[in-house]
Design an enzyme around this catalytic site. Sequence first.
Site, PDB file in Angstrom:
ATOM      1  N   HIS A 279      51.550 -38.124 -92.538  1.00  0.00           N
ATOM      2  CA  HIS A 279      51.723 -37.285 -94.325  1.00  0.00           C
ATOM      3  C   HIS A 279      50.623 -37.613 -95.094  1.00  0.00           C
ATOM      4  O   HIS A 279      49.443 -37.074 -95.833  1.00  0.00           O
ATOM      5  CB  HIS A 279      53.130 -37.188 -94.571  1.00  0.00           C
ATOM      6  CG  HIS A 279      53.223 -36.806 -96.260  1.00  0.00           C
ATOM      7  ND1 HIS A 279      53.642 -35.409 -96.353  1.00  0.00           N
ATOM      8  CD2 HIS A 279      52.579 -37.682 -97.345  1.00  0.00           C
ATOM      9  CE1 HIS A 279      53.683 -36.069 -97.970  1.00  0.00           C
ATOM     10  NE2 HIS A 279      53.129 -37.127 -98.391  1.00  0.00           N
ATOM     11  N   GLU A 280      50.259 -38.630 -94.532  1.00  0.00           N
ATOM     12  CA  GLU A 280      49.457 -39.222 -96.095  1.00  0.00           C
ATOM     13  C   GLU A 280      48.239 -39.208 -95.673  1.00  0.00           C
ATOM     14  O   GLU A 280      47.260 -39.008 -96.155  1.00  0.00           O
ATOM     15  CB  GLU A 280      49.361 -41.208 -95.502  1.00  0.00           C
ATOM     16  CG  GLU A 280      50.509 -41.541 -96.387  1.00  0.00           C
ATOM     17  CD  GLU A 280      50.822 -41.504 -97.649  1.00  0.00           C
ATOM     18  OE1 GLU A 280      49.589 -41.125 -98.320  1.00  0.00           O
ATOM     19  OE2 GLU A 280      52.225 -40.909 -98.179  1.00  0.00           O
ATOM     20  N   ASP A 367      53.565 -32.208 -95.602  1.00  0.00           N
ATOM     21  CA  ASP A 367      54.644 -32.336 -94.615  1.00  0.00           C
ATOM     22  C   ASP A 367      53.858 -31.454 -93.703  1.00  0.00           C
ATOM     23  O   ASP A 367      54.067 -31.236 -93.050  1.00  0.00           O
ATOM     24  CB  ASP A 367      55.450 -31.102 -95.707  1.00  0.00           C
ATOM     25  CG  ASP A 367      56.037 -32.789 -96.363  1.00  0.00           C
ATOM     26  OD1 ASP A 367      55.322 -34.403 -96.004  1.00  0.00           O
ATOM     27  OD2 ASP A 367      57.027 -32.461 -97.422  1.00  0.00           O
TER      28      ASP A 367
HETATM   29 ZN   LIG Z   1      52.432 -37.236-100.122  1.00  0.00          ZN
END
Ligand SMILES: [Zn+2]
Length: 422
Positions: A279-280, A367
């Site tokens: 996600h990062e 996401d």
């Molecule tokens: Zn985030």
Amino acid sequence: MYSLAFSILFVSFIILTLIVRFWLASRHIRHVLAHRSAVPAEFAEKIPLAAHQKAADYTVARTKFGLLTLLVNTVVLVGFTLLGGLQWLSVEIFKLTGPGMLYQLALLAAFAAVSGIIDLPFDYYKQFGLEQRFGFNKMTPGLFFADMVKGLLLGAAIGLPLVWVMLTLMEKSGNLWWLYAWLVWSGFQLLMMVLFPTVIAPLFNKFTPLEDQSLKARIEGLMSRVGFASKGLFVMDGSKRSAHGNAYFSGFGANKRIVFFDTLLSRLQPQEIEAVLAHELGHFKLKHIIKRISMMFAISLAFLALLGYLKNQLWFYTGLGVDPLLLPGQGNDAMVLLLFMLVLPVFTFLFGPLTSISSRKHEFEADAFAAQHTDARDLVSALVKMYEDNASTLTPDPLHSAFYDSHPPASVRIRHLHAAAA
Ligand SMILES: [Zn+2]
């Protein structure tokens, strides 16, 4: 005439902001309490009722505390401006220093000191009252005050030279000073992005390279899959201060690093850590970070241009309770900086949701990126653990959330992730 009109406009915006914030907070509290008795069906198997109720109580306590600080800050704002606090402070300092740069720096320092003293009991209560009560505080009062002293020294070491450069530009570089100030400010922001992870954050926390070899191999596998080069994976001793867990990404270029709080690592399974990291990395790969920085630069250019205009408008000072002509000698640029900084949030508050909207859009995209490169179910289970551990409410008031939250509500995020997994 303009001055009175501006005072009225200022007061109107303060009142409007107060009404909107109280209304949103009361909706939020009512909504959270109304859903306190049962865990939402989609989380019923994963989150125990006790944890859900703790999150509700924590949310309500934090929201109420937010209202208290809002009221105090509003009184302080009016005290500094319309009730003459800044005017008084500047006259007193002027008596000591006379005109010139020393006066201006002393005014800014005195303002920072007074606001710091007012904030102190609230910061202390937040850590040792509120956070303590819900089991999140891991700080000792000794560490709290050591942090404060370090923060003060650092603020002075970085802030005073920066302010000195700004004030010199305002005084000496002519009508386009705000453009030069913007260049300096933007350069400073970039410099801080390099210095923060490498120099500043290590003054407060210990960063150790991630040692777990199998986890490291897993993460490096993910990074090469998505084509991401980074100098470092670090673990930060967040548990020194708080039980809250997080992961973040900092720096840019060759300097970028990924930081995991030890509190988070201890709770997540390796595949969940990989999903959180994906996600990062999504934020990075989808250029969210560059977009955010460019936006920040564009907005600060607009605000500095506005400040360039306001600096020469008498009504801006007098409308906020300051008479710039009272002090002999030239230049009261520190005062216009202070006034601008103080009143800007009052006028921009209602635009807050615009930033929230763009931030939530980025969260959905990150996401989706994670779901593409790892198993979406791992991100779901990591999110559920993070919500539970941080006592974040699963049932925020939708309007409150739309207005303030940088992240979409858990249930919405998880619904999207399930859809991606299927
Ligand atoms: Zn985030």
